[in-house]
Design an enzyme around this catalytic site. Sequence first.
Site, PDB file in Angstrom:
ATOM      1  N   THR A 141       0.814  -1.041   0.073  1.00  0.00           N
ATOM      2  CA  THR A 141      -0.284  -0.071  -0.079  1.00  0.00           C
ATOM      3  C   THR A 141       0.897   1.259   0.016  1.00  0.00           C
ATOM      4  OG1 THR A 141      -1.533   1.420   1.542  1.00  0.00           O
ATOM      5  CG2 THR A 141      -0.173  -0.180   2.487  1.00  0.00           C
ATOM      6  N   ASP A 142       0.218   2.369  -0.504  1.00  0.00           N
ATOM      7  CA  ASP A 142       0.937   3.537  -0.440  1.00  0.00           C
ATOM      8  C   ASP A 142       1.129   4.270   1.032  1.00  0.00           C
ATOM      9  OD1 ASP A 142      -1.771   4.452  -0.146  1.00  0.00           O
ATOM     10  OD2 ASP A 142      -1.931   5.679  -1.601  1.00  0.00           O
ATOM     11  N   GLU A 143       0.350   3.699   1.891  1.00  0.00           N
ATOM     12  CA  GLU A 143       0.431   4.025   3.389  1.00  0.00           C
ATOM     13  C   GLU A 143       1.778   3.737   3.941  1.00  0.00           C
ATOM     14  OE1 GLU A 143      -3.094   4.010   5.519  1.00  0.00           O
ATOM     15  OE2 GLU A 143      -4.186   3.308   4.003  1.00  0.00           O
ATOM     16  N   TYR A 194      -1.927  -0.263  11.176  1.00  0.00           N
ATOM     17  CA  TYR A 194      -1.969  -1.059   9.729  1.00  0.00           C
ATOM     18  C   TYR A 194      -1.042  -0.672   9.071  1.00  0.00           C
ATOM     19  CZ  TYR A 194      -3.285  -1.130   4.873  1.00  0.00           C
ATOM     20  OH  TYR A 194      -3.311  -1.732   3.462  1.00  0.00           O
ATOM     21  N   LYS A 198       2.299  -3.380   7.491  1.00  0.00           N
ATOM     22  CA  LYS A 198       2.487  -3.496   6.061  1.00  0.00           C
ATOM     23  C   LYS A 198       3.727  -3.220   5.675  1.00  0.00           C
ATOM     24  CE  LYS A 198      -0.138  -4.537   3.074  1.00  0.00           C
ATOM     25  NZ  LYS A 198      -0.548  -6.043   2.606  1.00  0.00           N
TER      26      LYS A 198
END
Length: 402
Positions: A141-143, A194, A198
């Site tokens: 993810t970009d997060e 989260y 990741k």
Amino acid sequence: MKTYLVTGAAGFIGSNYVKYMLKKYHGQAQVVILDALTYAGNLLSIKDEIALPNVVFVKGDIGDYEAVSKIFKDHDIDYVVNFAAESHVDRSITNPRLFLETNILGTQNMLQCAREAWYRGKDAQGKNIYKENTRFLQISTDEVYGSLAKDYDEPQPLHVSQELKKVIGNRHDLKTYGKQFFTEETPLSPRSPYSAAKTSADLIVKAYHDTYGLPVNITRCSNNYGPYHFPEKLIPLIIKNILEGKKLPVYGKGLNVRDWLYVEDHCKAIDLVLHNGRDGEIYNIGGFNEESNINIVKKVIAIIARIMREEPQYQRLLKCPLETIDESLIEYVADRPGHDMRYAMDPTKIATQLGWYPETTFAIGIEKTVRWNLDNQDWVKSVTSGDYQSYYEQMYGNRQKI
């Protein structure tokens, strides 16, 4: 014929990927689906696919060593596409341990099982040799990059490099809210349980490549939207609440910006990386569709109101008067902790190396998404009510291979 192990394929992006892949390869692929069927996994999303003779469904956890090892042994897996993850930020704030167990330890277990199944010995230099034409693809993810500055209150035209123009052409719909973008070289800086989980999973994937030579890739995508999206996320939740005449909760003032990627475009990118990506490389997959949360909500309101007026057959779905569908439904709520201000991906690498670019503009994609939700209310209701569990029990009892 290649065999794919797709984890989390009863979820949003995973189910869309399985549909895309089976359609593209027309039965020339064997697919094994591993899914724990937690709250966001729904067999109704893939009910047609698991009925096919070249698809096997296994209910199980990616952290279960015995179950995963058995899949590799029984099905001679060539490719792993690991979608399985706990992915909702709000839930990670409430229960971070679950996210660490699934996203970190679960990913490590998948890597270890792949390593053991594909290992073929060592070459003359002492390097590990693995089964030919295998790949472990981690969907991230970009997060993991953290947050970017929002430099503009209103979107500005996005000017791309000449190199990128050769791939995407002269598009005039591109815009941005800032001067900086996430690249594959951007330092990792997660800000929620989260995204931290990741990020850790990504580092473990990279470690298995650097330490053991396991053939891997990592893709990091921006916010996906489209069919089969669990209605706790922004767009499907807004659609559901509008139809029910409920308030539309918006964090803070709704000024946070996300880059939106239509899910089918993402599936095409995954397929390209899996088959053509350079070993060990990371690829950012962005949508070139930056938009603030408040503008997303307003756009969805406007689309549903227009459809209801112009196509009155849809009014049967409303649980409120048509004239109440307007921006008065918006309700601003307290912002969540660590809320990133802006995400924006630079997909130059995947565009120039593999020829991929997001084909779906946001104007087209959001209209398709709203209409899919209107046309598939039975699916939405089954997810929100939990009725899909009875479907699983029926299928589990009647089909030997599940």
